[in-house]
Design a protein around this motif. Structure first.
Motif, short mmCIF file in Angstrom:
data_model
loop_
_atom_site.label_atom_id
_atom_site.label_comp_id
_atom_site.label_asym_id
_atom_site.label_seq_id
_atom_site.Cartn_x
_atom_site.Cartn_y
_atom_site.Cartn_z
N PRO A 9 19.76 -78.90 10.90
CA PRO A 9 19.29 -77.52 10.85
C PRO A 9 18.07 -77.39 9.95
O PRO A 9 17.83 -78.22 9.06
N LEU A 10 17.28 -76.36 10.21
CA LEU A 10 16.13 -76.08 9.35
C LEU A 10 16.61 -75.77 7.94
O LEU A 10 17.72 -75.29 7.74
N PRO A 11 15.78 -76.06 6.93
CA PRO A 11 16.18 -75.74 5.55
C PRO A 11 16.58 -74.27 5.41
O PRO A 11 15.89 -73.38 5.92
N GLY A 12 17.74 -74.06 4.79
CA GLY A 12 18.21 -72.71 4.57
C GLY A 12 19.03 -72.12 5.69
O GLY A 12 19.43 -70.95 5.62
N THR A 13 19.33 -72.93 6.75
CA THR A 13 20.05 -72.36 7.90
C THR A 13 21.36 -73.08 8.20
O THR A 13 21.97 -72.83 9.24
N SER A 14 21.80 -73.97 7.33
CA SER A 14 23.08 -74.64 7.57
C SER A 14 24.22 -73.70 7.21
O SER A 14 24.05 -72.73 6.46
N GLU A 28 26.68 -74.33 5.30
CA GLU A 28 26.93 -74.43 3.86
C GLU A 28 26.00 -73.51 3.08
O GLU A 28 26.42 -72.87 2.10
N GLU A 29 24.75 -73.42 3.51
CA GLU A 29 23.79 -72.57 2.79
C GLU A 29 24.07 -71.09 3.02
O GLU A 29 23.89 -70.26 2.12
N PHE A 30 24.56 -70.73 4.22
CA PHE A 30 24.95 -69.35 4.46
C PHE A 30 26.16 -68.98 3.60
O PHE A 30 26.23 -67.89 3.03
N VAL A 31 27.13 -69.88 3.49
CA VAL A 31 28.32 -69.63 2.66
C VAL A 31 27.91 -69.52 1.20
O VAL A 31 28.38 -68.63 0.47
N SER A 32 27.03 -70.42 0.77
CA SER A 32 26.58 -70.39 -0.63
C SER A 32 25.85 -69.08 -0.95
O SER A 32 26.05 -68.50 -2.02
N ALA A 33 25.02 -68.61 -0.03
CA ALA A 33 24.29 -67.37 -0.25
C ALA A 33 25.25 -66.18 -0.33
O ALA A 33 25.09 -65.28 -1.18
N ALA A 34 26.26 -66.16 0.55
CA ALA A 34 27.25 -65.08 0.51
C ALA A 34 28.03 -65.11 -0.80
O ALA A 34 28.34 -64.06 -1.39
N ASP A 35 28.36 -66.33 -1.25
CA ASP A 35 29.08 -66.46 -2.52
C ASP A 35 28.23 -65.97 -3.69
O ASP A 35 28.74 -65.33 -4.61
N TRP A 36 26.93 -66.23 -3.65
CA TRP A 36 26.02 -65.76 -4.71
C TRP A 36 25.98 -64.24 -4.75
O TRP A 36 26.02 -63.63 -5.83
N VAL A 37 25.91 -63.60 -3.58
CA VAL A 37 25.92 -62.14 -3.54
C VAL A 37 27.22 -61.59 -4.14
O VAL A 37 27.21 -60.63 -4.92
N ALA A 38 28.35 -62.23 -3.80
CA ALA A 38 29.65 -61.78 -4.33
C ALA A 38 29.68 -61.92 -5.85
O ALA A 38 30.19 -61.05 -6.56
N ARG A 39 29.09 -63.01 -6.38
CA ARG A 39 29.05 -63.18 -7.82
C ARG A 39 28.16 -62.12 -8.48
O ARG A 39 28.49 -61.60 -9.56
N CYS A 40 27.06 -61.79 -7.82
CA CYS A 40 26.18 -60.74 -8.35
C CYS A 40 26.93 -59.41 -8.40
O CYS A 40 26.79 -58.64 -9.39
N GLN A 41 27.69 -59.12 -7.36
CA GLN A 41 28.44 -57.88 -7.33
C GLN A 41 29.49 -57.82 -8.45
O GLN A 41 29.84 -56.75 -8.95
N ASP A 42 29.98 -58.99 -8.85
CA ASP A 42 30.99 -59.05 -9.91
C ASP A 42 30.38 -59.24 -11.29
O ASP A 42 31.11 -59.36 -12.29
N GLY A 43 29.04 -59.32 -11.33
CA GLY A 43 28.39 -59.55 -12.62
C GLY A 43 28.51 -60.96 -13.13
O GLY A 43 28.41 -61.21 -14.33
N ARG A 44 28.69 -61.92 -12.21
CA ARG A 44 28.91 -63.32 -12.61
C ARG A 44 27.70 -64.20 -12.30
O ARG A 44 27.79 -65.40 -12.29
N PHE A 45 26.54 -63.59 -12.06
CA PHE A 45 25.38 -64.38 -11.68
C PHE A 45 24.75 -65.07 -12.87
O PHE A 45 23.93 -65.93 -12.73
#
Length: 310
Positions: A286-291, A293-310
């Protein structure tokens, strides 16, 4: 009675040959139907477990009869696909010579694949379409036409001779066939899949198609088929039949479908199923940023931001 598969008949079609490559046909009753429409209606009506029909060829693109049937009517889903290399034979009644042929027939999808040969060898022959290539052979047997373009294997079935063989205007021509059933869970993810959908625009405006395609492009999803079909609502009103790489269980494909559901008037999901042209080992990285694993990681980062864990 064993479960049955309907297919575009009569016996001796390329469709039947392709269908018999599926291992499960050993335990199914294979029932020929006179048209794509009637085969699919057999599934909708519960007469058949699934239908096997042509949907695309490498010379002319999508088979419009099949696409239109999948666009309209009660929903159906694609579960498998098969690719079959296609060459034609000119089938005639015994004793017929090339100079005797005044009328020829075959399925409409065959004409673009033999057009140049026909112009070179039978320039004055009158063409009329048949419901299928094998049905054309049957019509020659009955004396209604002088010759038919069909698979050489159909000659014996209809008491005909192959006057010419290996006929094709394009090298390596292929037809894609699909196994279609009633809606259920999609075929399991294989790692080399495609997803088919039909999209209706909410409104016709500059950039409307770009907006639809952008849902795929921004996620690095390659399209394998894009064909517009009239909706019947008037000139200029179209829906879009699309095959995209990937499976609905892939994170990026699921997100693209969610995006399309938000912006489209209607989305019809036609299924996710294994590709016939490539193995999982042959799928490009896949192109960089489109696997996934990278989609899951990005979603997890958003969830951490929402929880103040970034």
């Amino acid at each position: 009675m064993p479960a049955s598969y309907a297919y575009l008949g009569p016996e001796g079609t390329f469709t039947e040959v392709a269908l018999r490559t599926l291992p499960e046909t050993a335990t199914r009753q294979l029932v020929p139907y006179v048209s794509v429409q009637s085969a699919l209606d057999a599934v909708r009506g519960g007469e058949a477990e699934a239908a096997f029909v042509p949907i695309e060829n490498s010379v002319e693109g999508g088979i419009t009869t099949t696409l239109d049937e999948l666009v309209a009517g009660s929903p159906l889903m694609i579960y498998r696909e098969v690719l079959l290399s296609i060459t034609f034979a000119l089938l005639v009644r015994p004793g017929t010579q090339l100079s005797d042929i005044k009328t020829v027939t075959a399925h409409p999808a065959a004409q673009p694949q033999v057009r140049n040969w026909l112009r070179a060898h039978l320039p004055d022959a009158v063409w009329e379409s048949a419901a299928s290539n094998a049905d054309g052979a049957r019509l020659v047997q009955e004396g209604r036409f002088d010759a038919a373009f069909a698979g050489e294997f159909a000659a014996a079935r209809y008491g005909l001779e192959a006057l010419e063989t290996g006929i094709h205007d394009a090298e390596n021509a292929q037809t894609r066939f699909v196994l279609v059933g009633r809606p259920s869970r999609p075929a399991a993810r294989s790692g080399a899949d495609k997803t088919s959908v039909v999209l209706w625009q909410r409104a016709d405006h500059p950039g409307a198609l770009r907006d639809l395609l952008g849902e795929f492009a921004t996620r690095g999803i390659n399209l394998m088929l894009l064909q517009s079909r009239p909706t019947g609502a008037g000139i200029g009103n179209y829906c879009f039949c699309i095959d995209a790489e990937g499976h609905i269980s892939d994170r990026k494909v699921a997100e693209a479908l969610m995006g399309l559901k938000r912006i489209c008037l209607q989305v019809r999901y036609l299924g996710s199923y294994p590709r016939a042209d490539i193995t999982p080992e042959e799928v490009p990285a896949p192109l960089p940023g489109t696997s996934d694993e990278e989609f899951v990681s990005a979603a997890d980062w958003v969830a951490r931001c929402q929880d103040g864990r970034f």
